[in-house]
Motif scaffolding. Structure first.
Motif, mmCIF file in Angstrom:
data_model
loop_
_atom_site.group_PDB
_atom_site.id
_atom_site.type_symbol
_atom_site.label_atom_id
_atom_site.label_comp_id
_atom_site.label_asym_id
_atom_site.label_seq_id
_atom_site.Cartn_x
_atom_site.Cartn_y
_atom_site.Cartn_z
ATOM 1 N N PRO A 43 34.054 48.278 41.169
ATOM 2 C CA PRO A 43 34.131 47.554 39.890
ATOM 3 C C PRO A 43 33.834 46.076 40.066
ATOM 4 C CG PRO A 43 36.015 49.021 40.171
ATOM 5 C CD PRO A 43 35.318 48.957 41.491
ATOM 6 N N VAL A 44 33.062 45.544 39.122
ATOM 7 C CA VAL A 44 32.727 44.123 39.111
ATOM 8 C C VAL A 44 33.126 43.548 37.764
ATOM 9 C CG1 VAL A 44 30.852 42.434 39.203
ATOM 10 C CG2 VAL A 44 30.820 44.408 40.731
ATOM 11 N N PHE A 45 33.863 42.465 37.800
ATOM 12 C CA PHE A 45 34.347 41.816 36.581
ATOM 13 C C PHE A 45 33.186 41.313 35.737
ATOM 14 C CE2 PHE A 45 37.320 39.428 34.065
ATOM 15 C CZ PHE A 45 36.655 38.259 33.730
ATOM 16 N N LEU A 46 33.259 41.590 34.431
ATOM 17 C CA LEU A 46 32.241 41.097 33.502
ATOM 18 C C LEU A 46 32.759 39.964 32.636
ATOM 19 C CD1 LEU A 46 30.676 44.461 32.208
ATOM 20 C CD2 LEU A 46 29.736 42.896 33.925
ATOM 21 N N ILE A 47 33.905 40.185 31.970
ATOM 22 C CA ILE A 47 34.363 39.218 30.980
ATOM 23 C C ILE A 47 35.853 39.415 30.706
ATOM 24 C CG2 ILE A 47 34.144 40.518 28.816
ATOM 25 C CD1 ILE A 47 32.368 37.255 29.053
#
Lengths: 112, 115
Positions: A43-47
């Protein structure tokens, strides 16, 4: 329970079509985060959205937080093959950081 | 350096083995997490370390034992695991232990298979 729901579970689109995923909670959220996980990735943080009715844009991605802070949406305009992955919302249900839960995710496939 | 590094990337172990997963970050983050992710499911929280102290244990079986030797390192010791423990184990960190208000930085995970 402390569930955060997402719909749809899966979405297949043709490249260039738009895509929207919705995140819903039965209780008010303090704030909400969105993450993207590519196939085989992490998982990669978006907003992060905090304010009622907040709208944020990142290039072709538009994020909204509902007025009642019980729902949120992620809209992608003109999808590209690089948008493939699973999009998770994650909601904070209190102000103490203890009840932070991930939604089940929406898996997006983009056909070239 | 904005990375969380996890080793090993893959691990196969028998039910009687003892192994350890390692996680490292050099961003000065003071909260570190272990998540478990089954295929096609969201990450599920296992443990949280805040300022090197265990602050949350989500009722994880004792065959999983976390350790935080210092502010940059996080280990997960595994012993007598069951086949149903096979999953992707993700380490994450955040600037402060304010989960939900601070963004999480995830490592690439350890894919664990228990035979």
């Amino acid at each position: 329970g402390q569930q955060v729901m997402q719909i749809p579970q899966y979405q297949h689109v043709q490249e260039g079509e738009d895509f929207t995923t919705y995140c819903n909670s039965s209780t008010t959220l303090s704030n909400i985060q969105w993450y993207k996980q590519r196939p085989g990735g992490h998982p990669v943080f978006l907003i992060q959205l905090v304010k009622s009715g907040e709208v944020k844009k990142q290039k072709r991605l538009t994020f909204q937080f509902g007025e009642a802070k019980k729902n949120s949406s992620l809209h992608i305009t003109a999808t590209q093959t690089t948008d493939v992955g699973t999009y998770f919302c994650a909601g904070l249900k209190d102000n103490y950081g203890q009840n932070f839960v991930f939604g089940p995710g929406t898996r997006l496939s983009v056909l070239p | 350096d904005t990375e969380v590094t996890q080793t090993p990337k893959h691990l196969v172990m028998g039910m009687t083995n003892k192994k350890s997963l390692k996680c490292e970050q050099h961003m000065g983050h003071r909260a570190m997490y272990w998540y478990k992710q089954k295929a096609k499911k969201p990450p599920e929280l296992m443990f949280v370390y805040s300022y090197e102290k265990l602050s949350i244990n989500e009722s994880v079986p004792s065959r999983f034992s976390p350790e935080c030797p210092n502010s940059s390192l996080l280990n997960l010791h595994l012993h007598a695991l069951q086949p149903e423990d096979s999953a992707l184990y993700l380490c994450a960190s955040s600037r402060k232990p304010d989960r939900g208000k601070e963004k999480l930085f995830f490592g690439s995970g350890t894919q664990l298979s228990v035979l």
